[in-house]
Design an enzyme around this catalytic site. Structure first.
Site, PDB file in Angstrom:
ATOM      1  N   LYS A  48      -1.758 -46.360 -12.665  1.00  0.00           N
ATOM      2  CA  LYS A  48      -1.802 -46.055 -14.075  1.00  0.00           C
ATOM      3  C   LYS A  48      -1.385 -47.273 -14.907  1.00  0.00           C
ATOM      4  CE  LYS A  48       0.067 -41.537 -12.821  1.00  0.00           C
ATOM      5  NZ  LYS A  48       1.304 -40.731 -12.869  1.00  0.00           N
ATOM      6  N   GLY A  49      -0.648 -48.173 -14.266  1.00  0.00           N
ATOM      7  CA  GLY A  49       0.016 -49.250 -15.007  1.00  0.00           C
ATOM      8  C   GLY A  49      -0.903 -50.167 -15.787  1.00  0.00           C
ATOM      9  N   GLU A 105      -5.010 -55.560 -13.301  1.00  0.00           N
ATOM     10  CA  GLU A 105      -3.747 -55.028 -12.780  1.00  0.00           C
ATOM     11  C   GLU A 105      -2.612 -55.288 -13.760  1.00  0.00           C
ATOM     12  OE1 GLU A 105      -1.957 -53.306 -11.053  1.00  0.00           O
ATOM     13  OE2 GLU A 105      -2.217 -53.493  -8.897  1.00  0.00           O
ATOM     14  N   ASP A 109       3.362 -57.830  -7.186  1.00  0.00           N
ATOM     15  CA  ASP A 109       4.709 -58.030  -6.675  1.00  0.00           C
ATOM     16  C   ASP A 109       4.592 -58.604  -5.257  1.00  0.00           C
ATOM     17  OD1 ASP A 109       7.443 -57.855  -6.415  1.00  0.00           O
ATOM     18  OD2 ASP A 109       7.540 -55.689  -6.330  1.00  0.00           O
ATOM     19  N   LYS A 137       4.753 -61.548 -10.283  1.00  0.00           N
ATOM     20  CA  LYS A 137       6.095 -61.774  -9.716  1.00  0.00           C
ATOM     21  C   LYS A 137       5.920 -62.602  -8.457  1.00  0.00           C
ATOM     22  CE  LYS A 137       8.777 -57.624 -10.670  1.00  0.00           C
ATOM     23  NZ  LYS A 137       9.381 -56.450 -10.019  1.00  0.00           N
ATOM     24  N   PHE A 158      13.033 -56.032 -12.242  1.00  0.00           N
ATOM     25  CA  PHE A 158      12.233 -54.827 -12.466  1.00  0.00           C
ATOM     26  C   PHE A 158      11.968 -54.673 -13.955  1.00  0.00           C
ATOM     27  CE2 PHE A 158      10.903 -50.493 -12.777  1.00  0.00           C
ATOM     28  CZ  PHE A 158      10.152 -50.328 -11.623  1.00  0.00           C
ATOM     29  N   ASP A 165       5.959 -48.337 -15.682  1.00  0.00           N
ATOM     30  CA  ASP A 165       6.868 -47.209 -15.869  1.00  0.00           C
ATOM     31  C   ASP A 165       8.245 -47.435 -15.283  1.00  0.00           C
ATOM     32  OD1 ASP A 165       5.697 -47.007 -13.164  1.00  0.00           O
ATOM     33  OD2 ASP A 165       6.944 -45.224 -13.042  1.00  0.00           O
ATOM     34  N   ARG A 171       5.879 -45.941 -20.440  1.00  0.00           N
ATOM     35  CA  ARG A 171       4.646 -46.734 -20.353  1.00  0.00           C
ATOM     36  C   ARG A 171       4.115 -47.062 -21.742  1.00  0.00           C
ATOM     37  NH1 ARG A 171       2.634 -46.461 -15.033  1.00  0.00           N
ATOM     38  NH2 ARG A 171       3.166 -44.593 -13.867  1.00  0.00           N
TER      39      ARG A 171
HETATM   40  P1  IMP Z   1       2.813 -54.785  -4.782  1.00  0.00           P
HETATM   41  O1  IMP Z   1       1.941 -54.022  -3.846  1.00  0.00           O
HETATM   42  O2  IMP Z   1       4.171 -55.046  -4.182  1.00  0.00           O
HETATM   43  O3  IMP Z   1       2.158 -56.059  -5.291  1.00  0.00           O
HETATM   44  O4  IMP Z   1       3.143 -53.841  -5.982  1.00  0.00           O
HETATM   45  C1  IMP Z   1       2.306 -53.670  -7.017  1.00  0.00           C
HETATM   46  C2  IMP Z   1       2.647 -52.404  -7.784  1.00  0.00           C
HETATM   47  O5  IMP Z   1       4.047 -52.105  -7.751  1.00  0.00           O
HETATM   48  C3  IMP Z   1       2.302 -52.584  -9.223  1.00  0.00           C
HETATM   49  O6  IMP Z   1       0.957 -52.267  -9.478  1.00  0.00           O
HETATM   50  C4  IMP Z   1       3.282 -51.652  -9.906  1.00  0.00           C
HETATM   51  O7  IMP Z   1       2.741 -50.345  -9.938  1.00  0.00           O
HETATM   52  C5  IMP Z   1       4.501 -51.661  -9.014  1.00  0.00           C
HETATM   53  N1  IMP Z   1       5.541 -52.584  -9.508  1.00  0.00           N
HETATM   54  C6  IMP Z   1       5.919 -53.748  -8.961  1.00  0.00           C
HETATM   55  N2  IMP Z   1       6.889 -54.338  -9.667  1.00  0.00           N
HETATM   56  C7  IMP Z   1       7.132 -53.513 -10.723  1.00  0.00           C
HETATM   57  C8  IMP Z   1       8.041 -53.589 -11.846  1.00  0.00           C
HETATM   58  O8  IMP Z   1       8.832 -54.526 -12.041  1.00  0.00           O
HETATM   59  N3  IMP Z   1       7.978 -52.544 -12.707  1.00  0.00           N
HETATM   60  C9  IMP Z   1       7.132 -51.483 -12.556  1.00  0.00           C
HETATM   61  N4  IMP Z   1       6.268 -51.386 -11.532  1.00  0.00           N
HETATM   62  C10 IMP Z   1       6.265 -52.385 -10.613  1.00  0.00           C
HETATM   63 MG    MG Z   2      -0.211 -51.339 -10.762  1.00  0.00          MG
END
Ligand code: IMP
Ligand code: MG
Length: 184
Positions: A48-49, A105, A109, A137, A158, A165, A171
């Site tokens: 949803k982000g 996106e 992270d 990140k 974070f 969210d 959001r």
């Molecule tokens: P990844 O698979 O570790 O790259 O995570 C990606 C997803 O984790 C993102 O699409 C977000 O939904 C969530 N996410 C990662 N870091 C944050 C943050 O700091 N705040 C909120 N959601 C996060």
């Molecule tokens: Mg996301």
């Protein structure tokens, strides 16, 4: 976190103001418009982000384009940590063969979510497959993935707001804030 009452009790500091976000998004939209001139572009928003980012970004994209949505989930254990397990919650409505796909996106992270998405979409034979993320990140990356458009490189904190969210809330903020570290 049912004790959330108002945003101030969870906001450590504002990381990116509405003006900073909108200025950068306009720049990204202008670049994408040049890069995708004459191509059949499909913006693939990751729910949803990515929703707020998509709707602002597409207003700065001057080439004709379609949009579609996918929902994946990688957070099953707690609010702020990943399980490393990615699940498709909603797939695309249409085939993507011979289309130029730009994944939109909110944040990358570890990279696990996007690397899973890339592996899933590549066999569907898009004409091209690129990534546009608002936030990067980079310190937390465990899986190398090519990122073509980045709004902002940010530190490993974070963040929430502007699509992201905090326990499914906030959001709707027009800025991005750093969340207070919860007390152990
Ligand atoms: P990844 O698979 O570790 O790259 O995570 C990606 C997803 O984790 C993102 O699409 C977000 O939904 C969530 N996410 C990662 N870091 C944050 C943050 O700091 N705040 C909120 N959601 C996060
Ligand atoms: Mg996301």
């Amino acid at each position: 976190m049912s004790s959330i009452i108002n945003v101030d009790s969870y906001l450590d500091e504002i990381l990116l103001t509405e003006e900073e976000l909108q200025t950068r998004i306009a720049e990204l939209g202008a670049r994408i418009s040049v890069d995708y001139k004459g191509r059949n572009l499909l913006l693939l928003c990751v729910l949803k982000g990515g929703v707020l980012f998509l709707t602002d970004l597409m207003r700065h994209i001057t080439v004709p384009h379609e949009i579609d949505f996918m929902a994946v989930s990688s957070y099953g254990r707690g609010v702020r940590e990943t399980t490393g397990v990615v699940r498709i919650v909603k797939d695309l409505d249409e085939p993507i063969e011979s289309k130029h796909i730009l994944i939109v996106e909110d944040i990358i992270d570890s990279g696990v979510t996007l690397s899973y998405l890339l592996q899933l979409l590549m066999p569907r034979n898009p004409a091209s497959l690129k990534i546009c993320t608002l936030l990067n990140k980079w310190q937390k990356r465990t899986v190398e993935i090519p990122v073509d458009y980045v709004g902002f490189d940010i530190e490993d904190k974070f963040v929430f707001g502007y699509g992201l969210d905090l326990d499914e809330r906030y959001r709707n903020l027009s800025y991005i804030g750093v969340a207070k570290v919860p007390a152990e």
